[in-house]
Design a protein around this motif. Structure first.
Motif, PDB file in Angstrom:
ATOM      1  N   UNK A 424     111.595 -40.498  48.969  1.00 35.42           N
ATOM      2  CA  UNK A 424     110.177 -40.800  49.163  1.00 35.42           C
ATOM      3  C   UNK A 424     110.009 -42.139  49.861  1.00 35.42           C
ATOM      4  N   UNK A 425     110.724 -43.153  49.391  1.00 36.89           N
ATOM      5  CA  UNK A 425     110.637 -44.495  49.974  1.00 36.89           C
ATOM      6  C   UNK A 425     112.034 -45.085  50.008  1.00 36.89           C
ATOM      7  N   UNK A 426     112.664 -45.017  51.159  1.00 31.72           N
ATOM      8  CA  UNK A 426     114.049 -45.476  51.258  1.00 31.72           C
ATOM      9  C   UNK A 426     114.155 -46.990  51.272  1.00 31.72           C
ATOM     10  N   UNK A 427     113.031 -47.715  51.241  1.00 26.76           N
ATOM     11  CA  UNK A 427     113.078 -49.167  51.199  1.00 26.76           C
ATOM     12  C   UNK A 427     112.837 -49.714  49.796  1.00 26.76           C
ATOM     13  N   UNK A 428     112.810 -48.878  48.795  1.00 25.30           N
ATOM     14  CA  UNK A 428     112.651 -49.341  47.421  1.00 25.30           C
ATOM     15  C   UNK A 428     114.038 -49.680  46.872  1.00 25.30           C
ATOM     16  N   UNK A 429     114.311 -50.977  46.756  1.00 25.63           N
ATOM     17  CA  UNK A 429     115.652 -51.406  46.356  1.00 25.63           C
ATOM     18  C   UNK A 429     115.986 -50.977  44.937  1.00 25.63           C
ATOM     19  N   UNK A 430     114.958 -50.789  44.094  1.00 24.37           N
ATOM     20  CA  UNK A 430     115.218 -50.436  42.694  1.00 24.37           C
ATOM     21  C   UNK A 430     115.908 -49.085  42.571  1.00 24.37           C
ATOM     22  N   UNK A 431     115.570 -48.156  43.467  1.00 23.10           N
ATOM     23  CA  UNK A 431     116.209 -46.841  43.426  1.00 23.10           C
ATOM     24  C   UNK A 431     117.677 -46.939  43.842  1.00 23.10           C
TER      25      UNK A 431
END
Length: 619
Positions: A424-431
């Protein structure tokens, strides 16, 4: 009895239908005169034009009052009216506070499509405007029809994705309407027949087809034509999130002085984890919009991203005071309360979210965090799943659910949740960081290192990312790479104080005892006053290990006063290190050279490092 009568009536009707009908009988009369003595006896319908005007006004009034079902019923009747002379004459249609002239039949169809849209029946909305010619000459009608098609395709795509079990195949499900929409909109775009909203629709269609460069170009044209369309700006932010600079984007805007560009720049800075720059822009915007809860919540989120939890909590409290029924961004506020283990405040926030609207993704995340803090991880997962049933693209719920599966030691489910968040959001570092933790739990350190690297590229100044990479390198017996990562983590701040002990251990393992002693001394100098106890005593495990090493190192270096100071501190512990300290003190007192120096302990005491003496004050 009713069923029997119904069947008999159907039988009589079927026998009557068996008789052939005459051509005159097959014609449908547009108006049946009232039968004498019938239910409409003495009542004459008004002219059709009058009925149509009354129904049109009813649709406007009912839609404004959000009575969607009644507005839809009135619009269906308006379209069902038979044609009369003058049906193609231009009539006024209220759109966005102004009246637009259009044919009467098109006006009725547009009102019907809008009411279908309000009832979330997107397929019906698109079909209501399907048969009209020259629809491109009416931009509002064209946009509503194509946008309804787009949303109908998105709805089917989500339904199909829910039926696919494989995460890879789930990400490959596409909107089936996009290709036909792209061909239609491309032709209109080539003729210059698209307005600002039409260009926005063309841009999101191209983005759905993974044509990101073209989508970015068209969306920039859209915001030039209609700068206040915030949805278009957000799509530009999502497409440009891979960039490291916004200079090129701003140059292509050709409207650098428009105030909406500031909101765009701040949002893009936040997406790129440049929280200081975003906070500065929002601070300037607050001077013009002092009562905006959106700006205030964005500043609070910046403080949260920079891990200034106290400042962020104060700002979120202010947001709640100004807009007590706002739930947007409060899932981030619940994360702060979770990290601070403030169960009372988190419980109060969860109760308030339930009262406001418990069937929202934000409310479900707040309640899920509350149950997670209580240790009820199964209930927590249930609420996160409920939030995702409301919005499948709500990334925070996927990440938090992955954390809960990690607590439950369900690694496959955690990996699935984190990968969905990344898609969904490849820039979310938490994932990415969660994926690294999951594979590290499975002892697959090479895979964990790959995901930690992705998280580090998104947060290069976060010491936790470097420490995680260093730990993987250490477990893979790549000591030199681990050493470099821990040094970088130490330079990045290292609030958790994870890097210094590991740097000292690595230097000790590599045989550089002098450098290890320097890191251990620096670690003790940064020892917090609230150090956690071990067995009721005031020294942490890492502090005890540091004192043990320094005690032996100072003895080998002949620095007996520093050695004695470390041994005296270890006497306050309750483990085997206490016996080692006693043995070291006996050895110091029994040695001849040590005895001579101990007799002069008072003047030599000033030579004891301040970091070692500070341990007793912190204990």
């Amino acid at each position: 009895f009713g069923r029997v009568c119904g069947r008999c009536e159907r039988g009589s009707m079927r026998r009557a239908e068996d008789q052939p009908l005459s051509p005159a009988a097959m014609e449908v009369e547009p108006q049946v005169p009232p039968m004498p003595g019938g239910p409409t006896s003495g009542f004459v319908l008004p002219p059709i034009a009058e009925i149509q005007a009354e129904l049109a006004q009813a649709v406007v009034d009912l839609s404004f009052c959000e009575l969607s079902a009644s507005a839809q019923w009135a619009a269906e009747l308006s379209v069902a009216l038979r044609d009369v002379d003058g049906a193609e004459t231009q009539q006024d249609m209220p759109l966005g506070g102004r009246s637009v002239a259009m044919p009467g039949k098109l006006r009725s169809g547009l009102m019907l499509a809008k009411t279908h849209f309000g009832m979330r029946e997107y397929g019906r909305a698109a079909h209501a405007l399907q048969g009209f010619k020259d629809l491109h000459s009416h931009p509002q009608a064209l946009f509503l029809r194509l946008y309804a098609l787009y949303l109908a395709g998105e709805k089917r795509r989500e339904e199909e994705a829910m039926e696919v079990a494989d995460p890879v195949e789930k990400c490959q499900v596409r909107n089936a309407e996009l290709k036909a929409m792209e061909e239609h909109l491309a032709a209109l775009h080539g003729r210059g027949a698209l307005d600002g909203l039409g260009l926005y629709l063309y841009g999101i269609t191209l983005r759905g087809l993974e044509m990101k460069a073209e989508a970015r170009r068209v969306l920039l044209q859209s915001v030039r034509a209609f700068p206040c369309n915030w949805s278009a700006w957000l799509d530009i932010v999502a497409i440009c999130s891979d960039l490291n600079d916004i200079t090129d984007v701003r140059q292509q805007l050709e409207a650098p002085d428009h105030w909406m560009v500031l909101f765009f720049q701040a949002a893009l800075h936040m997406e790129l984890q440049r929280n200081d720059d975003a906070k500065d822009i929002y601070t300037e915007l607050r001077r013009v919009f002092p009562d905006s809860t959106y700006i205030l919540s964005q500043v609070a989120t910046c403080q949260y991203n920079m891990r200034n939890f106290d400042a962020s909590q104060v700002l979120f409290d202010e947001v709640r005071k100004r807009d007590p029924y706002k739930l947007a961004s409060l899932d981030t506020y619940s994360n702060i309360l979770y990290v601070k283990e403030d169960s009372a405040s988190l419980s109060h926030l969860a109760r308030q979210a339930v009262k406001i609207d418990k069937y929202t993704p934000e409310a479900c995340c707040i309640i899920g965090n509350y149950y997670s803090l209580k240790g009820e991880h199964e209930k927590s997962v249930t609420y996160f799943q409920r939030g995702l049933s409301l919005n499948r693209n709500f990334t925070p719920a996927w990440i938090l659910m992955g954390h809960e599966y990690m607590e439950m030691r369900n690694a496959p489910a955690a990996i699935d949740a984190y990968r969905t968040a990344v898609s969904i959001n490849h820039r979310d570092y938490r994932a990415w960081y969660g994926l690294g933790q999951t594979y590290e739990l499975l002892n697959l350190h090479f895979y964990a290192l790959f995901y930690y690297r992705r998280a580090m590229t998104l947060r290069p100044d976060d010491a936790r990312m470097w420490c995680a990479m260093a730990q993987c390198y250490d477990l893979m017996d790549r000591k030199s790479e681990a050493l470099k990562c821990y040094e970088k983590a130490h330079r990045c701040g290292d609030r958790e104080r994870m890097a210094l002990p590991q740097l000292a251990k690595l230097h000790k393992d590599l045989g550089d005892r002098r450098q290890a002693a320097a890191y251990y001394t620096q670690m003790i100098s940064q020892l917090p006053a609230g150090t956690r106890d071990i067995g009721g005593i005031g020294l942490s495990n890492e502090a005890v290990e540091a004192l043990q090493f320094l005690m032996v190192h100072f003895r080998e270096e002949g620095r007996l006063s520093e050695c004695e100071a470390c041994a005296l501190q270890l006497l306050d512990t309750a483990g085997p290190e206490k016996d080692e300290a006693k043995a070291m003190l006996r050895d110091l007192r029994s040695s001849s050279d040590g005895r001579s120096q101990l007799l002069q302990r008072a003047p030599a005491q000033s030579a004891v490092p301040e970091a070692v003496l500070a341990v007793r004050r912190h204990a």
